[in-house]
Design a protein around this motif. Structure first.
Motif, PDB file in Angstrom:
ATOM      1  N   GLY A 110       7.322  12.842   3.225  1.00 28.43           N
ATOM      2  CA  GLY A 110       7.118  12.177   1.903  1.00 28.43           C
ATOM      3  C   GLY A 110       6.130  10.863   2.000  1.00 28.43           C
ATOM      4  O   GLY A 110       5.660  10.638   3.077  1.00 28.43           O
ATOM      5  N   SER A 111       6.370  10.065   0.803  1.00 28.76           N
ATOM      6  CA  SER A 111       5.599   9.066   0.817  1.00 28.76           C
ATOM      7  C   SER A 111       6.209   7.703  -0.075  1.00 28.76           C
ATOM      8  O   SER A 111       7.165   7.999  -0.452  1.00 28.76           O
ATOM      9  N   CYS A 162       0.922  -1.241   0.002  1.00 32.49           N
ATOM     10  CA  CYS A 162       0.115   0.083  -0.110  1.00 32.49           C
ATOM     11  C   CYS A 162       1.009   1.056  -0.061  1.00 32.49           C
ATOM     12  O   CYS A 162       2.217   0.905   0.161  1.00 32.49           O
ATOM     13  N   THR A 163       0.132   2.715   0.159  1.00 35.65           N
ATOM     14  CA  THR A 163       1.034   3.668  -0.097  1.00 35.65           C
ATOM     15  C   THR A 163       0.930   4.219   1.445  1.00 35.65           C
ATOM     16  O   THR A 163       0.012   4.495   2.058  1.00 35.65           O
ATOM     17  N   LEU A 164       2.286   4.428   1.787  1.00 38.93           N
ATOM     18  CA  LEU A 164       2.474   4.988   3.288  1.00 38.93           C
ATOM     19  C   LEU A 164       2.725   6.530   3.020  1.00 38.93           C
ATOM     20  O   LEU A 164       3.682   6.946   2.364  1.00 38.93           O
ATOM     21  N   ILE A 165       1.876   7.157   3.807  1.00 42.95           N
ATOM     22  CA  ILE A 165       2.056   8.934   3.802  1.00 42.95           C
ATOM     23  C   ILE A 165       2.660   9.598   5.152  1.00 42.95           C
ATOM     24  O   ILE A 165       1.932   9.169   6.019  1.00 42.95           O
ATOM     25  N   GLY A 166       3.694  10.098   4.991  1.00 44.22           N
ATOM     26  CA  GLY A 166       4.091  10.684   6.186  1.00 44.22           C
ATOM     27  C   GLY A 166       4.101  12.337   5.888  1.00 44.22           C
ATOM     28  O   GLY A 166       4.120  12.826   4.894  1.00 44.22           O
ATOM     29  N   PRO A 167       4.733  13.136   7.046  1.00 47.64           N
ATOM     30  CA  PRO A 167       4.929  14.347   6.736  1.00 47.64           C
ATOM     31  C   PRO A 167       6.105  14.810   5.913  1.00 47.64           C
ATOM     32  O   PRO A 167       6.229  15.977   5.455  1.00 47.64           O
TER      33      PRO A 167
END
Length: 240
Positions: free
Chosen positions: A158-159, A151-156
């Motif tokens: 980047g991704s 899946c896609t991980l999204i952080g502050p």
């Protein structure tokens, strides 16, 4: 020492090295350690009530274990995570930081990051999370990530697009070698558990995980625990 503790001590000796270990014991240091461990286990169970319900329960919500490379992308290189609280297993803890997960059908927000970092990123989901994301994550033990979806991980900062690593955690019991001897089980053995309470019952397919670093505790996810009406204050009974 009592007959039960003495028997358990010799089982531990056999399990950990046999006669050579016994001959190497100096001033009974290792013997005393085994006996002290057994006595503490017995005392703790007695204080909790019914001695048959002696498996502590830990309830786990969705969370993510990050690799260092993925942590650098999501939060920035050399980022220092803020510890929220220690977990029951030695050396593990929850961070204050959370990320967002995105899949083909939707997103799941505020997914807690656990530490320390691992060699490979692992996302542990509930079945409801899988419906939201549009994923078919298999039920697996931690670390068994072959042929799993990503899946896609999204952080502050980047991704990250994971190619694999999403699972629904298989129910399991952590224990060290002394507990394995005490319960008469081995690593990777599958047992059942009796769950107390008005909505309790018998749950099957519970895997035993044995390692010297582990602390005795059964892990269920939030959906399993809610369906059975139990929480982290409950204790379970093993059925082999």
């Amino acid at each position: 020492m009592s007959e039960d503790l003495e028997s358990l001590f010799y089982l531990a000796v056999e399990h950990l090295g046999g006669e050579k270990l016994l001959s190497d014991l100096t001033v009974n240091k290792q013997a005393e350690a085994v006996i002290e461990k057994c006595e503490k286990q017995t005392e703790n169970v007695t204080k909790k009530g019914d001695p048959k319900f002696n498996i502590p329960l830990g309830v786990s919500n969705h969370h993510v274990h990050l690799s260092q490379a993925d942590a650098d992308v999501l939060f920035g290189k050399n980022y220092t995570f803020s510890e929220l609280k220690p977990l029951s297993q030695k050396g593990q803890f929850a961070y204050k930081e959370c990320i967002t997960l995105a899949g083909p059908k939707g997103v799941v927000e505020r997914v807690r990051v656990l530490g320390p970092v691992r060699k490979q990123t692992q996302v542990e989901l509930t079945t409801t999370d899988c419906f939201k994301l549009g994923l078919k994550a298999p039920i697996r033990l931690s670390g068994d990530l072959a042929d799993t979806p990503g899946c896609t991980l999204i952080g502050p900062a980047g991704s990250v697009q994971l190619k694999s690593g999403c699972i629904v955690a298989k129910r399991h019991i952590h224990m060290d070698h002394f507990d394995a001897i005490r319960f008469g089980v081995r690593n990777d053995q599958v047992v059942s558990l009796e769950v107390p309470g008005e909505r309790g019952g018998i749950i099957n397919n519970v895997s035993i995980r044995v390692d010297e670093s582990f602390t005795l505790e059964c892990h269920l996810d939030t959906e399993e625990a809610n369906a059975l009406g139990v929480c982290g204050n409950n204790r379970l009974k093993m059925i082999k």
